[in-house]
Design a protein around this motif. Sequence first.
Motif, PDB file in Angstrom:
ATOM      1  N   PHE A 185      18.068  16.903  31.543  1.00  0.00           N
ATOM      2  CA  PHE A 185      19.516  16.733  31.706  1.00  0.00           C
ATOM      3  C   PHE A 185      20.176  18.030  32.158  1.00  0.00           C
ATOM      4  CE2 PHE A 185      20.838  12.510  30.314  1.00  0.00           C
ATOM      5  CZ  PHE A 185      19.652  12.017  29.794  1.00  0.00           C
ATOM      6  N   ALA A 186      19.491  19.152  31.999  1.00  0.00           N
ATOM      7  CA  ALA A 186      20.078  20.446  32.366  1.00  0.00           C
ATOM      8  C   ALA A 186      19.923  20.761  33.848  1.00  0.00           C
ATOM      9  CB  ALA A 186      19.439  21.554  31.527  1.00  0.00           C
ATOM     10  N   HIS A 187      19.324  19.842  34.597  1.00  0.00           N
ATOM     11  CA  HIS A 187      19.077  20.074  36.022  1.00  0.00           C
ATOM     12  C   HIS A 187      20.348  20.515  36.753  1.00  0.00           C
ATOM     13  CE1 HIS A 187      16.142  19.575  39.212  1.00  0.00           C
ATOM     14  NE2 HIS A 187      17.004  18.909  39.953  1.00  0.00           N
ATOM     15  N   GLY A 188      21.449  19.815  36.499  1.00  0.00           N
ATOM     16  CA  GLY A 188      22.701  20.126  37.176  1.00  0.00           C
ATOM     17  C   GLY A 188      23.279  21.468  36.761  1.00  0.00           C
ATOM     18  N   ALA A 189      23.076  21.826  35.506  1.00  0.00           N
ATOM     19  CA  ALA A 189      23.606  23.108  35.029  1.00  0.00           C
ATOM     20  C   ALA A 189      22.900  24.261  35.738  1.00  0.00           C
ATOM     21  CB  ALA A 189      23.433  23.219  33.516  1.00  0.00           C
ATOM     22  N   LEU A 190      21.615  24.087  36.019  1.00  0.00           N
ATOM     23  CA  LEU A 190      20.886  25.114  36.766  1.00  0.00           C
ATOM     24  C   LEU A 190      21.459  25.249  38.171  1.00  0.00           C
ATOM     25  CD1 LEU A 190      17.188  24.351  35.732  1.00  0.00           C
ATOM     26  CD2 LEU A 190      18.654  26.204  34.932  1.00  0.00           C
ATOM     27  N   ALA A 191      21.811  24.106  38.767  1.00  0.00           N
ATOM     28  CA  ALA A 191      22.418  24.131  40.095  1.00  0.00           C
ATOM     29  C   ALA A 191      23.727  24.914  40.063  1.00  0.00           C
ATOM     30  CB  ALA A 191      22.660  22.705  40.585  1.00  0.00           C
ATOM     31  N   ALA A 192      24.529  24.662  39.047  1.00  0.00           N
ATOM     32  CA  ALA A 192      25.808  25.369  38.926  1.00  0.00           C
ATOM     33  C   ALA A 192      25.567  26.869  38.779  1.00  0.00           C
ATOM     34  CB  ALA A 192      26.583  24.833  37.722  1.00  0.00           C
ATOM     35  N   ALA A 193      24.616  27.238  37.943  1.00  0.00           N
ATOM     36  CA  ALA A 193      24.325  28.655  37.734  1.00  0.00           C
ATOM     37  C   ALA A 193      23.926  29.316  39.054  1.00  0.00           C
ATOM     38  CB  ALA A 193      23.206  28.807  36.699  1.00  0.00           C
ATOM     39  N   ALA A 194      23.072  28.633  39.821  1.00  0.00           N
ATOM     40  CA  ALA A 194      22.618  29.202  41.092  1.00  0.00           C
ATOM     41  C   ALA A 194      23.781  29.375  42.059  1.00  0.00           C
ATOM     42  CB  ALA A 194      21.542  28.305  41.710  1.00  0.00           C
ATOM     43  N   ALA A 195      24.690  28.398  42.080  1.00  0.00           N
ATOM     44  CA  ALA A 195      25.833  28.498  42.981  1.00  0.00           C
ATOM     45  C   ALA A 195      26.668  29.731  42.664  1.00  0.00           C
ATOM     46  CB  ALA A 195      26.684  27.226  42.877  1.00  0.00           C
ATOM     47  N   PHE A 196      26.880  29.978  41.374  1.00  0.00           N
ATOM     48  CA  PHE A 196      27.674  31.148  40.991  1.00  0.00           C
ATOM     49  C   PHE A 196      26.952  32.444  41.347  1.00  0.00           C
ATOM     50  CE2 PHE A 196      30.215  28.147  38.686  1.00  0.00           C
ATOM     51  CZ  PHE A 196      31.470  28.716  38.701  1.00  0.00           C
ATOM     52  N   VAL A 197      25.655  32.469  41.091  1.00  0.00           N
ATOM     53  CA  VAL A 197      24.883  33.666  41.438  1.00  0.00           C
ATOM     54  C   VAL A 197      24.988  33.936  42.935  1.00  0.00           C
ATOM     55  CG1 VAL A 197      22.550  34.616  41.595  1.00  0.00           C
ATOM     56  CG2 VAL A 197      23.295  33.501  39.494  1.00  0.00           C
ATOM     57  N   PHE A 198      24.818  32.862  43.702  1.00  0.00           N
ATOM     58  CA  PHE A 198      24.869  33.028  45.159  1.00  0.00           C
ATOM     59  C   PHE A 198      26.192  33.621  45.607  1.00  0.00           C
ATOM     60  CE2 PHE A 198      26.417  31.264  49.176  1.00  0.00           C
ATOM     61  CZ  PHE A 198      25.543  31.882  50.051  1.00  0.00           C
ATOM     62  N   PHE A 199      27.300  33.078  45.113  1.00  0.00           N
ATOM     63  CA  PHE A 199      28.582  33.558  45.606  1.00  0.00           C
ATOM     64  C   PHE A 199      28.919  34.952  45.092  1.00  0.00           C
ATOM     65  CE2 PHE A 199      28.917  29.292  47.104  1.00  0.00           C
ATOM     66  CZ  PHE A 199      29.493  29.499  48.347  1.00  0.00           C
ATOM     67  N   THR A 200      28.378  35.304  43.945  1.00  0.00           N
ATOM     68  CA  THR A 200      28.538  36.687  43.511  1.00  0.00           C
ATOM     69  C   THR A 200      27.830  37.619  44.489  1.00  0.00           C
ATOM     70  OG1 THR A 200      28.589  35.970  41.220  1.00  0.00           O
ATOM     71  CG2 THR A 200      28.114  38.293  41.613  1.00  0.00           C
ATOM     72  N   LEU A 201      26.614  37.258  44.836  1.00  0.00           N
ATOM     73  CA  LEU A 201      25.839  38.098  45.747  1.00  0.00           C
ATOM     74  C   LEU A 201      26.470  38.146  47.134  1.00  0.00           C
ATOM     75  CD1 LEU A 201      22.183  36.944  44.890  1.00  0.00           C
ATOM     76  CD2 LEU A 201      23.376  38.984  44.081  1.00  0.00           C
ATOM     77  N   HIS A 202      26.841  36.982  47.627  1.00  0.00           N
ATOM     78  CA  HIS A 202      27.280  36.878  49.014  1.00  0.00           C
ATOM     79  C   HIS A 202      28.726  37.320  49.205  1.00  0.00           C
ATOM     80  CE1 HIS A 202      27.571  35.526  53.095  1.00  0.00           C
ATOM     81  NE2 HIS A 202      28.450  34.579  52.802  1.00  0.00           N
ATOM     82  N   VAL A 203      29.620  36.806  48.400  1.00  0.00           N
ATOM     83  CA  VAL A 203      31.047  37.077  48.600  1.00  0.00           C
ATOM     84  C   VAL A 203      31.451  38.390  47.930  1.00  0.00           C
ATOM     85  CG1 VAL A 203      33.390  36.219  48.227  1.00  0.00           C
ATOM     86  CG2 VAL A 203      31.538  34.617  48.757  1.00  0.00           C
ATOM     87  N   ASP A 204      31.078  38.553  46.645  1.00  0.00           N
ATOM     88  CA  ASP A 204      31.545  39.737  45.931  1.00  0.00           C
ATOM     89  C   ASP A 204      30.764  40.997  46.318  1.00  0.00           C
ATOM     90  OD1 ASP A 204      33.160  37.921  44.786  1.00  0.00           O
ATOM     91  OD2 ASP A 204      32.139  37.865  42.844  1.00  0.00           O
ATOM     92  N   TRP A 205      29.475  40.851  46.519  1.00  0.00           N
ATOM     93  CA  TRP A 205      28.669  42.026  46.816  1.00  0.00           C
ATOM     94  C   TRP A 205      28.369  42.189  48.304  1.00  0.00           C
ATOM     95  CZ3 TRP A 205      24.356  42.106  42.461  1.00  0.00           C
ATOM     96  CH2 TRP A 205      25.005  42.117  41.202  1.00  0.00           C
ATOM     97  N   GLY A 206      28.733  41.166  49.073  1.00  0.00           N
ATOM     98  CA  GLY A 206      28.590  41.284  50.519  1.00  0.00           C
ATOM     99  C   GLY A 206      27.181  41.195  51.059  1.00  0.00           C
ATOM    100  N   TRP A 207      26.270  40.592  50.304  1.00  0.00           N
ATOM    101  CA  TRP A 207      24.918  40.416  50.833  1.00  0.00           C
ATOM    102  C   TRP A 207      24.954  39.419  51.991  1.00  0.00           C
ATOM    103  CZ3 TRP A 207      20.443  40.123  46.728  1.00  0.00           C
ATOM    104  CH2 TRP A 207      20.547  41.228  45.863  1.00  0.00           C
TER     105      TRP A 207
END
Lengths: 626, 258
Positions: A37-59
Motif C-alpha cells: 500500500f506504500a507504493h504511492g507514498a514512495l512515488a510522492a517521496a521521489a517526486a519531492f526529491v527530484f524537484f529539490t534536486l532539479h529546481v532548488d539545486w539546479g541539477w
Amino acid sequence: MTDLLPFIVVGLAAGSLYGLAGVGLTLTYTTTGVFNFAHGALAAAAAFVFFTLHVDWGWPWPLAVATAVVVVGALGGLVVERVTRNVSEADSAAGVVVTVGLMLAVQGLVQWHYGVTTRQVAPFLAGTTGHIGGVAVTAQQTAAIVIAAAATVGLFVFLRTSRLGTEMRAVVDNSSLLDLNGSNPNRVRTAAWMIGSSFAALTGVLIAPFLGLDASLLTLLVVQAFGAVAVGRFRSLPLTYAGGIAIGVGAALLTKWVGGHTVLAGLPAALPFLVLFLALVIWPPPALARQAAGGVSTRRTIAMPLKAKAGAGIVTAALVIAVPRLVGAKLPTFTSGAGFVIVFVSLALLVRTSGQISLCHASFGAVGATSFAYFASSSGLHLPWFLALVLAGLAVVPLGAVVAIPAIRLSGLHLALATFGFAILMERVAYPSALMFGALGLRRAPRPSFATGDTQLFYVTVAVAAAVCGLVVVITRTRLGRLLRGLAESPLALNTNGLNVSVARIVVFAISAFLAGIGGALFAAATGSVNGHSFGSFNSLLYLVILAVAGRALIPSAIVAAVALAVAPAYLPNAFVEYQGLIFGFTTVVLVLATTVRVNARSTRVVARLGANPVRARLVESGAST
Amino acid sequence: MSGLEVSGLTVRFGGNVAVNNLSLEAPLGRLTGLIGPNGAGKTTTFAAISGLVRPDEGIIRLFDRDVSGLAAPPRAQLGLGRTFQRPELCSSLSVAENVALGWEARAAGGNPWRHLVPRRTDGRALREAVATAVELCGIGDIRERKVGSLSVGRRRLVELARVRAGGYRLLLLDEPSSGLETAETTRFGAVIRRMVDEDGVGILLVEHDMALVMEVCDYLFTLDFGERIFAGTPAATRASGVVRAAYLGDAVLQDAAG
C-alpha cells in the motif's frame, strides 16, 4: 472524434503512468506475496526529491531523474523489504497493516519536511514534440508515454531472459526450493522490491509536473494503479500496463462527458477505484498460493486475572464518571472520544477476531452520521433519538454487505482493496451528493431531548459506548466468537464440518459496519454538525494503524485508540494532529520490526517440531476456497 | 442402498489422472476399506467425495441424493464427516473445545442468524454430544488439555471424537492410525467397529496399517494408479494376485495374514 483527441492524449499520458506504477506493484506482489500500500507514498517521496534536486539545486533534469529514481528506489526497496520480510509468510492482514503504516509514515515524513501546501512546478521538459490531428502533444506527455512503455517492455524482457528474472518468477512458486538450489530468496525479494520501488519513483517524478507537488495527492494518484493491478489480475504485467492506459483514457474521456453535471464531477477521479472494485468482483483473480488462507495470529495475550480485570474496570468507570468535573471546557472532546470508542471497537472486532481488514470504516461512520442526521433532525424524519441511532447503524449494513460479500469470498487482501476503493468512491462521489453531506458539506445532528447539556450528553454517549463494548465481548465469547477463533486456525476443519466460512466472515463484517455507523452517529451528535473531512478515506487508514499501535486486547485497545485519535489532540500541540499519520505510521513500522523477530523464531520452532507445514498449504492442496 | 455411492469418478490435475473412472460404495452399517500403494489416489478420492476437489467426471450420491454439485459444507450438513491425514485441529483450543467446534460449525451452517443465536436446546445437546464422543474415544483424561501439546496419535483421536460428536452418519477416515502406538491402534479399531455396529454409521477408511484393515473392515476396495483393481472381502483381497502385484511382492499382505 477530433474534439475527443485532446482528452485521449491527456489520458494516454496519465494512463501510461498508472500502468507504470501498476507494473511495479504487480512485480513486487507476485514476487513477495505482500501487496504494498506504500507504493504511492514512495512515488510522492521521489517526486519531492527530484524537484529539490532539479529546481532548488539546479541539477540538470536527466541527472536529477536518475538520482531520484535510483536513491528512492534502492532505499525504499530496502526499507520495504526489511519491514515486510517476516510478513510475507504470515497472514495477509499483517501485510496490509504494515504497508499502510509505512504509507502513512513516508507520506507524513514528506509533508513534515516539505509542508502540506501544494507546490506548482513547471514541466521539466519544455515545449511540444508535435501535433496529432491538430492537438499539441507536450514534451512532458511524450516523455511519460515513451518512458513508461520502455520501462515496462524492459522489465518484461528482463524477467524472461535474465537469471535474476527467472529467480524472481521462481520465488513466487516455491521460495524454499529456490533456497535449496543455491539462490537466496531474500536477495531475490530485495531485488524485486528495489525494482518495484524504482517504478514507483519514476512514476512520481513523471506525474508530478501534471499535478503539482502535493504528498497526499501524489500518494493517492499512484494508488490509482491499484485499478490497473486488478485488471492485470494481480499477476500479468502486460495486462496491468494495458489496464493503466485504459483507466487513464477512460477517466479523461469521462471528464469531458460529465462536464457540466456537478453531481457526477467526482466520477472521473473515482474511475480507477470503480475499476478496481468491479475487476475484483466480476473477474476475480486466482489466489496466490501463499495468501489463500488468511487468519489471525493465534498468539494470545496473557489473560488478566479476573480480580485485576474487575479492578481495572472499576477504576476506568470511576475515571469516566469523574471526567465532566475534571476536564472543564474540554468535555465535548471526550464525548466525541466516546463515540470513537465505538468506531474502534467495531474495527477491533473485525480485525482481531476474524483477521479481516476494513479500509472504509470512516465511510461507514460517515453514512451512520448522515443517516442519523436525517432520521433524527427536525428537518428530516424527526424520529426518537435512540431509534434514529439504531436506524443509522442499520443503514450502513446493506452498504457494507455490497462492498464485502464479493471480496470476502476471495481473500483478506481483496477485502482490504475493495474497502479501500469503496472509501475513495464514497469520498469523491457520495459525500458531496445531497444524500450525504450535500452542497454545504455539512450535516447537523441533534442531541437527545433528554440530554441537551454537555454533561448529560457525555454520559449518554459513554453509556452507549459501554453497551456496545459489552455486546462485542458477548459476541466474542459466544458461538460466533468461537467459530471465528476456530477459523483463524483451521478453516478447513470448519468447512468440512458444515460451516459456510464466508457467512461467518460476512456476519462479523456486517456487525462491525453496524457498530461503526452507530459510532459515526454518536460522533455527529457530540459535535453537533459533521462534514466529510471527519470521515475522509485517509482516516480509515489512520484508524487501522492507531488500532494496531494501541495494543492487542480487544476493548482496552479500542479505548486507547479513541483517546489517541480524538482526545489527545486537545492537550497536545497542533503538530500532533497534523502529523498523526507520521507518528502512528512510524510507530506501526517500528513495532513490526521489534516484534516479528520473536514471532518468527517461535513459528520456525513450531514448524520444525511438527515437521509439517501449517494449514494454508493443505488448503491450497485440497483446493478448498475459504 | 443407502450410504455413499461413487460412480465413474475421474479427477485430473493438469495432465495427470489422479483418479480414473472409480466406482465404489460405502453403505451404512458397513466398515469399508480403501487401500492401495502410495499415490494410488486415495486421498484425492476423499477430497472429491467431501467436496474439496471438483471431479472432472462422475457422480457422487449420498443417502440416495446426488451431491456432485454441492460444496463441502452442505455435504457435511447431509451427514458426511471426515478426518484428515494431518489432523485439522485448532492448537490453541482445548480438546473439548475442538470437539465442540465441529458440532457448532454444523449447527451454524450457512444460516447467518444461527451464527449469532444458538437454538435454546443447543447448549445441552452440545454438552451431551461432546461428553459421549470424548468418552467413546478415550480422551476424557485430556479434555482440558490444549491440542497443541498433544501427540499426533492423540490428535487423531480428538479429530475422531469431533466427527463422532458431529453426529455424522457417514465417515471418511484418512489414515487414522498413522502416528498411533500399537495399543492406541487396537483401541482405535475397536472404537470405529463399535460406531459401525452399535450406531449403524457407515465408514470409508483409508489406511496403510494392513493388520488393522484386515481385522476391522467388512469389505475392501483396492486402488492402483487411480483405478480400482479389486473389490471384495479382506480374505478375498488377501488372496488376490492383482493386489499382491500392486503392492510389489506380498510381504505386506503376508504380514497381515500372519
